[in-house]
Write a protein that holds these residues in place. Sequence first.
Motif, short mmCIF file in Angstrom:
data_model
loop_
_atom_site.label_atom_id
_atom_site.label_comp_id
_atom_site.label_asym_id
_atom_site.label_seq_id
_atom_site.Cartn_x
_atom_site.Cartn_y
_atom_site.Cartn_z
N ALA A 174 48.97 45.65 39.18
CA ALA A 174 49.48 44.36 38.71
C ALA A 174 49.95 43.54 39.90
CB ALA A 174 50.62 44.57 37.72
N ALA A 175 49.05 43.33 40.84
CA ALA A 175 49.35 42.59 42.06
C ALA A 175 48.29 41.53 42.28
CB ALA A 175 49.40 43.54 43.26
N PRO A 176 48.64 40.42 42.94
CA PRO A 176 47.65 39.40 43.26
C PRO A 176 46.54 39.97 44.14
CG PRO A 176 49.87 38.58 43.64
CD PRO A 176 50.00 40.04 43.39
N VAL A 177 45.40 39.29 44.14
CA VAL A 177 44.24 39.75 44.90
C VAL A 177 44.61 40.00 46.36
CG1 VAL A 177 41.96 39.08 45.74
CG2 VAL A 177 42.58 38.63 43.36
N ALA A 178 45.44 39.15 46.93
CA ALA A 178 45.77 39.27 48.34
C ALA A 178 46.45 40.60 48.67
CB ALA A 178 46.68 38.11 48.76
N LEU A 179 47.17 41.18 47.71
CA LEU A 179 47.84 42.46 47.93
C LEU A 179 47.06 43.64 47.37
CD1 LEU A 179 51.52 41.48 47.02
CD2 LEU A 179 50.51 41.64 49.30
N MET A 202 39.98 51.95 38.53
CA MET A 202 40.82 50.85 39.01
C MET A 202 40.87 49.75 37.96
SD MET A 202 41.91 51.57 42.08
CE MET A 202 41.53 52.54 43.55
N VAL A 203 42.08 49.43 37.50
CA VAL A 203 42.29 48.37 36.53
C VAL A 203 43.26 47.36 37.13
CG1 VAL A 203 43.12 47.78 34.22
CG2 VAL A 203 41.87 49.92 34.59
N GLU A 245 38.54 28.06 36.41
CA GLU A 245 38.01 28.34 37.74
C GLU A 245 38.82 29.42 38.45
OE1 GLU A 245 36.73 24.60 36.16
OE2 GLU A 245 38.79 25.30 36.58
N ARG A 246 40.13 29.31 38.40
CA ARG A 246 40.98 30.31 39.06
C ARG A 246 40.85 31.68 38.39
NH1 ARG A 246 47.02 28.92 39.96
NH2 ARG A 246 46.80 30.68 41.41
N ILE A 247 40.71 31.69 37.09
CA ILE A 247 40.56 32.97 36.38
C ILE A 247 39.22 33.61 36.72
CG2 ILE A 247 40.41 34.06 34.11
CD1 ILE A 247 42.36 31.86 33.11
N ARG A 248 38.16 32.83 36.71
CA ARG A 248 36.84 33.37 37.09
C ARG A 248 36.87 33.90 38.53
NH1 ARG A 248 34.75 28.52 34.62
NH2 ARG A 248 33.89 28.97 32.54
N ASP A 249 37.48 33.12 39.42
CA ASP A 249 37.55 33.56 40.82
C ASP A 249 38.31 34.88 40.95
OD1 ASP A 249 36.16 31.32 41.59
OD2 ASP A 249 37.91 30.22 42.33
N ALA A 250 39.38 35.04 40.17
CA ALA A 250 40.15 36.27 40.23
C ALA A 250 39.33 37.45 39.71
CB ALA A 250 41.44 36.13 39.44
N ILE A 251 38.62 37.26 38.62
CA ILE A 251 37.78 38.33 38.08
C ILE A 251 36.74 38.75 39.12
CG2 ILE A 251 36.05 38.90 36.33
CD1 ILE A 251 37.61 37.10 34.39
N PHE A 254 38.52 40.62 42.11
CA PHE A 254 38.89 41.99 41.77
C PHE A 254 37.65 42.88 41.64
CE2 PHE A 254 43.05 40.24 40.16
CZ PHE A 254 43.85 41.00 41.00
N THR A 255 36.58 42.33 41.11
CA THR A 255 35.33 43.08 41.03
C THR A 255 34.86 43.47 42.42
OG1 THR A 255 34.70 41.89 39.02
CG2 THR A 255 32.95 43.04 40.20
N ASP A 256 34.93 42.54 43.35
CA ASP A 256 34.52 42.81 44.73
C ASP A 256 35.39 43.88 45.38
OD1 ASP A 256 32.54 40.92 44.44
OD2 ASP A 256 33.64 39.33 45.48
N LEU A 257 36.65 43.98 44.95
CA LEU A 257 37.55 44.99 45.49
C LEU A 257 37.31 46.37 44.88
CD1 LEU A 257 41.00 43.14 45.69
CD2 LEU A 257 39.38 43.59 47.53
N GLY A 258 36.49 46.44 43.84
CA GLY A 258 36.19 47.72 43.21
C GLY A 258 36.88 47.95 41.88
N ALA A 259 37.46 46.90 41.29
CA ALA A 259 38.09 47.07 39.99
C ALA A 259 37.04 47.34 38.92
CB ALA A 259 38.90 45.84 39.63
N ASP A 260 37.36 48.26 38.03
CA ASP A 260 36.47 48.57 36.90
C ASP A 260 36.77 47.69 35.69
OD1 ASP A 260 35.14 51.09 37.99
OD2 ASP A 260 37.25 51.60 38.20
N GLU A 261 37.96 47.12 35.64
CA GLU A 261 38.37 46.28 34.52
C GLU A 261 39.47 45.34 35.01
OE1 GLU A 261 39.46 46.90 29.79
OE2 GLU A 261 40.22 48.37 31.23
#
Length: 282
Positions: A174-179, A202-203, A245-251, A254-261
Amino acid sequence: MNVGLGLPISDPLSLLSWARRADAGPFTTLGLLDRLVYANPEPLVTLAAIAGATSRIRVQTEVLLGPLRQSALLAKQTATLDRVSGGRFTLGVGIGTRQDDYLAAGADVRRRGRRLDRQLTTLRRVWSGEPYSEEVGPIGPAPVQDGGPEILIGAFAPAALERVARWGDGYLCAAPVALADRLMRDVERFWTEAGRDGRPRMVAQVNVALGPESTVQDAKETITSYYGFLGDTTRVVENMLTTPERIRDAITAFTDLGADEVILYCWARDADQIDRLADVAV
């Protein structure tokens, strides 16, 4: 990418309607947070009702404050929820930081990490059908999922991140993408060092409010109230995503970081967010 919804806490009567609408959409999970000294609905009770009102979508605590609860009863409650949901339950668990919750529960906030470690051992043992102790027999019912419900551990500190490798099936970030990148990489390192096979699930979780200004304002007021113990809630409010736009960018990030959901946690009561977020998620 699998995308779930976090349920708003300020209107418990609406949650079954939220759940049915989400169940008919593209979402994979419904999450619900946990506090004791607050006006939120109790998550295990509420998710049991939601499981009965849905047929497909998973239900998940985000996160349940395990040390506030008695371990044998928690093992029975979670196994029951897994069974009545047909194996659709994920236990997201953590320790929390609010001292008032621990005071109300009569639990020691200073020993909460060690208590959670013992609880996770107990849960795994009870779910496997072993006796509770030398003096006490098995506690049923048996969960549907082999080995018990999936366990995701929410954490930030290194010692807590290591707990994922020792007891969990995955990590709830439950952290922003930057962290999130550093936190996820630390979890993967602990996982490897512990000799675990595969990789942790990873969720990611991000706070959102999508709709007219009244919806965004409702979300800001609710999240400000919830995190009021921090004193200054400016950063929490500013990190909430309020545009497609911000929500899509976050998804995507997080996908690029390896999040599964990715769980899009909603704070406003506006149920039409379900349709708006579905359009963003697909």
